[in-house]
Design a protein around this motif. Structure first.
Motif, PDB file in Angstrom:
ATOM      1  N   ASP A   1       0.827  -1.205   0.000  1.00  0.00           N
ATOM      2  CA  ASP A   1       0.000   0.000   0.000  1.00  0.00           C
ATOM      3  C   ASP A   1       0.861   1.254   0.000  1.00  0.00           C
ATOM      4  OD1 ASP A   1      -2.355  -1.398  -0.057  1.00  0.00           O
ATOM      5  OD2 ASP A   1      -2.643  -1.366   2.112  1.00  0.00           O
ATOM      6  N   ALA A   2       1.932   1.247   0.787  1.00  0.00           N
ATOM      7  CA  ALA A   2       2.798   2.416   0.863  1.00  0.00           C
ATOM      8  C   ALA A   2       3.559   2.634  -0.437  1.00  0.00           C
ATOM      9  CB  ALA A   2       3.782   2.264   2.031  1.00  0.00           C
ATOM     10  N   ALA A   3       3.867   1.544  -1.136  1.00  0.00           N
ATOM     11  CA  ALA A   3       4.692   1.649  -2.335  1.00  0.00           C
ATOM     12  C   ALA A   3       3.935   2.177  -3.540  1.00  0.00           C
ATOM     13  CB  ALA A   3       5.294   0.285  -2.668  1.00  0.00           C
ATOM     14  N   LEU A   4       2.651   1.897  -3.654  1.00  0.00           N
ATOM     15  CA  LEU A   4       1.916   2.243  -4.872  1.00  0.00           C
ATOM     16  C   LEU A   4       1.983   3.732  -5.230  1.00  0.00           C
ATOM     17  CD1 LEU A   4      -1.177  -0.128  -4.786  1.00  0.00           C
ATOM     18  CD2 LEU A   4       0.558   0.033  -6.582  1.00  0.00           C
ATOM     19  N   PRO A   5       1.739   4.650  -4.285  1.00  0.00           N
ATOM     20  CA  PRO A   5       1.853   6.074  -4.651  1.00  0.00           C
ATOM     21  C   PRO A   5       3.268   6.441  -5.080  1.00  0.00           C
ATOM     22  CG  PRO A   5       0.661   5.815  -2.584  1.00  0.00           C
ATOM     23  CD  PRO A   5       1.274   4.488  -2.904  1.00  0.00           C
ATOM     24  N   VAL A   6       4.262   5.820  -4.468  1.00  0.00           N
ATOM     25  CA  VAL A   6       5.651   6.087  -4.828  1.00  0.00           C
ATOM     26  C   VAL A   6       5.937   5.589  -6.240  1.00  0.00           C
ATOM     27  CG1 VAL A   6       8.065   5.623  -4.247  1.00  0.00           C
ATOM     28  CG2 VAL A   6       6.381   6.024  -2.427  1.00  0.00           C
ATOM     29  N   LEU A   7       5.422   4.418  -6.571  1.00  0.00           N
ATOM     30  CA  LEU A   7       5.607   3.887  -7.924  1.00  0.00           C
ATOM     31  C   LEU A   7       4.953   4.791  -8.964  1.00  0.00           C
ATOM     32  CD1 LEU A   7       4.982   0.059  -7.357  1.00  0.00           C
ATOM     33  CD2 LEU A   7       7.164   1.279  -7.402  1.00  0.00           C
ATOM     34  N   VAL A   8       3.804   5.333  -8.629  1.00  0.00           N
ATOM     35  CA  VAL A   8       3.135   6.261  -9.550  1.00  0.00           C
ATOM     36  C   VAL A   8       4.010   7.493  -9.770  1.00  0.00           C
ATOM     37  CG1 VAL A   8       1.153   7.795  -9.844  1.00  0.00           C
ATOM     38  CG2 VAL A   8       0.808   5.476  -8.989  1.00  0.00           C
ATOM     39  N   GLU A   9       4.593   8.016  -8.694  1.00  0.00           N
ATOM     40  CA  GLU A   9       5.462   9.188  -8.813  1.00  0.00           C
ATOM     41  C   GLU A   9       6.677   8.889  -9.687  1.00  0.00           C
ATOM     42  OE1 GLU A   9       6.522  10.391  -4.907  1.00  0.00           O
ATOM     43  OE2 GLU A   9       4.474  10.990  -4.338  1.00  0.00           O
ATOM     44  N   ILE A  10       7.268   7.714  -9.483  1.00  0.00           N
ATOM     45  CA  ILE A  10       8.439   7.327 -10.283  1.00  0.00           C
ATOM     46  C   ILE A  10       8.056   7.193 -11.751  1.00  0.00           C
ATOM     47  CG2 ILE A  10      10.110   5.483 -10.699  1.00  0.00           C
ATOM     48  CD1 ILE A  10       9.997   4.926  -7.643  1.00  0.00           C
ATOM     49  N   SER A  11       6.938   6.529 -11.998  1.00  0.00           N
ATOM     50  CA  SER A  11       6.499   6.309 -13.371  1.00  0.00           C
ATOM     51  C   SER A  11       6.168   7.626 -14.067  1.00  0.00           C
ATOM     52  CB  SER A  11       5.283   5.381 -13.381  1.00  0.00           C
ATOM     53  OG  SER A  11       4.845   5.129 -14.688  1.00  0.00           O
ATOM     54  N   GLU A  12       5.482   8.526 -13.369  1.00  0.00           N
ATOM     55  CA  GLU A  12       5.114   9.803 -13.966  1.00  0.00           C
ATOM     56  C   GLU A  12       6.342  10.660 -14.248  1.00  0.00           C
ATOM     57  OE1 GLU A  12       2.291  11.501 -11.292  1.00  0.00           O
ATOM     58  OE2 GLU A  12       0.584  10.408 -12.166  1.00  0.00           O
ATOM     59  N   ALA A  13       7.330  10.608 -13.349  1.00  0.00           N
ATOM     60  CA  ALA A  13       8.524  11.430 -13.515  1.00  0.00           C
ATOM     61  C   ALA A  13       9.426  10.913 -14.640  1.00  0.00           C
ATOM     62  CB  ALA A  13       9.304  11.503 -12.210  1.00  0.00           C
ATOM     63  N   THR A  14       9.448   9.591 -14.813  1.00  0.00           N
ATOM     64  CA  THR A  14      10.361   8.992 -15.798  1.00  0.00           C
ATOM     65  C   THR A  14       9.660   8.616 -17.104  1.00  0.00           C
ATOM     66  OG1 THR A  14       9.982   6.751 -14.933  1.00  0.00           O
ATOM     67  CG2 THR A  14      11.784   8.034 -13.946  1.00  0.00           C
ATOM     68  N   ARG A  15       8.327   8.538 -17.051  1.00  0.00           N
ATOM     69  CA  ARG A  15       7.536   8.046 -18.188  1.00  0.00           C
ATOM     70  C   ARG A  15       7.919   6.616 -18.551  1.00  0.00           C
ATOM     71  NH1 ARG A  15       7.148  13.300 -22.295  1.00  0.00           N
ATOM     72  NH2 ARG A  15       6.255  14.724 -20.755  1.00  0.00           N
ATOM     73  N   GLU A  16       8.301   5.874 -17.527  1.00  0.00           N
ATOM     74  CA  GLU A  16       8.649   4.464 -17.690  1.00  0.00           C
ATOM     75  C   GLU A  16       7.890   3.641 -16.648  1.00  0.00           C
ATOM     76  OE1 GLU A  16      10.243   3.507 -20.170  1.00  0.00           O
ATOM     77  OE2 GLU A  16      11.639   5.061 -20.799  1.00  0.00           O
ATOM     78  N   SER A  17       7.901   2.333 -16.802  1.00  0.00           N
ATOM     79  CA  SER A  17       7.237   1.444 -15.851  1.00  0.00           C
ATOM     80  C   SER A  17       7.982   1.420 -14.521  1.00  0.00           C
ATOM     81  CB  SER A  17       7.160   0.029 -16.421  1.00  0.00           C
ATOM     82  OG  SER A  17       6.443   0.020 -17.633  1.00  0.00           O
ATOM     83  N   ALA A  18       7.232   1.291 -13.443  1.00  0.00           N
ATOM     84  CA  ALA A  18       7.815   1.208 -12.106  1.00  0.00           C
ATOM     85  C   ALA A  18       7.203   0.019 -11.368  1.00  0.00           C
ATOM     86  CB  ALA A  18       7.577   2.489 -11.320  1.00  0.00           C
ATOM     87  N   SER A  19       8.033  -0.672 -10.564  1.00  0.00           N
ATOM     88  CA  SER A  19       7.583  -1.906  -9.923  1.00  0.00           C
ATOM     89  C   SER A  19       8.099  -2.015  -8.503  1.00  0.00           C
ATOM     90  CB  SER A  19       8.062  -3.131 -10.718  1.00  0.00           C
ATOM     91  OG  SER A  19       7.693  -3.047 -12.077  1.00  0.00           O
ATOM     92  N   LEU A  20       7.411  -2.840  -7.727  1.00  0.00           N
ATOM     93  CA  LEU A  20       7.863  -3.242  -6.395  1.00  0.00           C
ATOM     94  C   LEU A  20       8.127  -4.734  -6.440  1.00  0.00           C
ATOM     95  CD1 LEU A  20       8.167  -2.611  -3.263  1.00  0.00           C
ATOM     96  CD2 LEU A  20       5.803  -3.443  -3.074  1.00  0.00           C
TER      97      LEU A  20
END
Length: 257
Positions: free
Chosen positions: A86-105
């Motif tokens: 749950d804590a990781a999902l918003p962070v992954l969204v931020e990473i993906s939006e900033a890089t325009r690439e896929s982000a995973s946990l």
């Protein structure tokens, strides 16, 4: 027979073997196909299927079987019981939006890494990557970021039980090669792999720590060789990935550097 052997319930093992035999290559197998895939007898597979059907996890029609949506609840229970996801999902969204690439946990499970959460942008791998996908730890940035700070006994067990296949011409596929790569990961604070799991894939991963400082997962960001180079991806994405991942660790109670 040891005490642990007496506590082992083989019927549960067989039940999971049947469930795991359903995959992309056999989404609707027959009883015979499941028996072949699991190396179990047809009568045993039939009893397991009928039990799973009664519980609502499989359905049978015209001699073929399929999983039902109830199977998804098993993964939902995992997510609900692990604050990390749950804590990781918003962070992954931020990473993906900033890089325009896929982000995973990713989390370590035996010799493999399991995708516990994912924010996809585009398909960059030939395998179908989704929550629950498993990849070998030795050949991935996620695996190396997990193993670099794993307890020594865990690392040695993984090395002893890994089949170091050469997946691409660039795969590090020896125990000594992996150990050397992990030293680099510890020095850098993150892992970078380029075209080791499959050709054209470049990936970065950074460790997520809990309040005790233990690495409990990794965040990862991936791109393709057609969009970037290892050097460029490192320069542009690694600082952001480490920053966001450290913030996630802080949310989990980590107070170290």
């Amino acid at each position: 027979m040891t005490e642990n052997d007496r506590d082992y319930i083989q019927s549960i093992e067989r039940g999971f073997a049947v469930l795991l035999a359903f995959d992309a290559s056999q989404p609707n197998p027959t009883l015979a196909e499941l028996a072949t895939a699991t190396d179990l007898s047809r009568p045993a597979v039939r009893r397991i299927l009928l039990t799973l059907q009664k519980l609502g996890y499989v359905a049978g029609r015209d001699g073929r079987w399929s999983l039902t949506p109830r199977v998804l609840s098993i993964g939902q229970h995992y997510s609900a019981s692990h604050a990390l996801t749950d804590a990781a999902l918003p962070v992954l969204v931020e990473i993906s939006e900033a890089t325009r690439e896929s982000a995973s946990l990713g989390v370590l499970d035996g010799t493999e890494v399991v995708y516990a959460a994912r924010v996809p942008v585009r398909r960059i791998m030939s395998i179908n990557v989704s929550v629950g996908t498993r990849v070998p730890a030795y050949a991935t940035s996620m695996g190396r970021a997990l193993l670099a700070w794993a307890p020594a006994e865990v690392l040695e067990w993984v090395i002893e039980n890994t089949e170091f296949d050469r997946l691409t011409p660039d795969t590090v596929c020896t125990p000594d090669g992996l150990r050397a790569a992990l030293e680099t990961v510890r020095r850098d604070g993150y892992a970078l792999t380029s075209e080791e799991l499959e050709q054209g894939l470049i990936s970065l991963a950074a460790p997520v720590r809990d309040a005790t400082g233990a690495v409990v997962g990794v965040t990862a960001c991936s791109t393709s060789a057609g969009r970037s180079t290892p050097e460029r991806f490192r320069a542009e994405v690694a600082p952001l990935l480490v920053e966001k991942t450290n913030a996630l660790s802080a949310q989990l109670g980590y107070r170290g550097r």
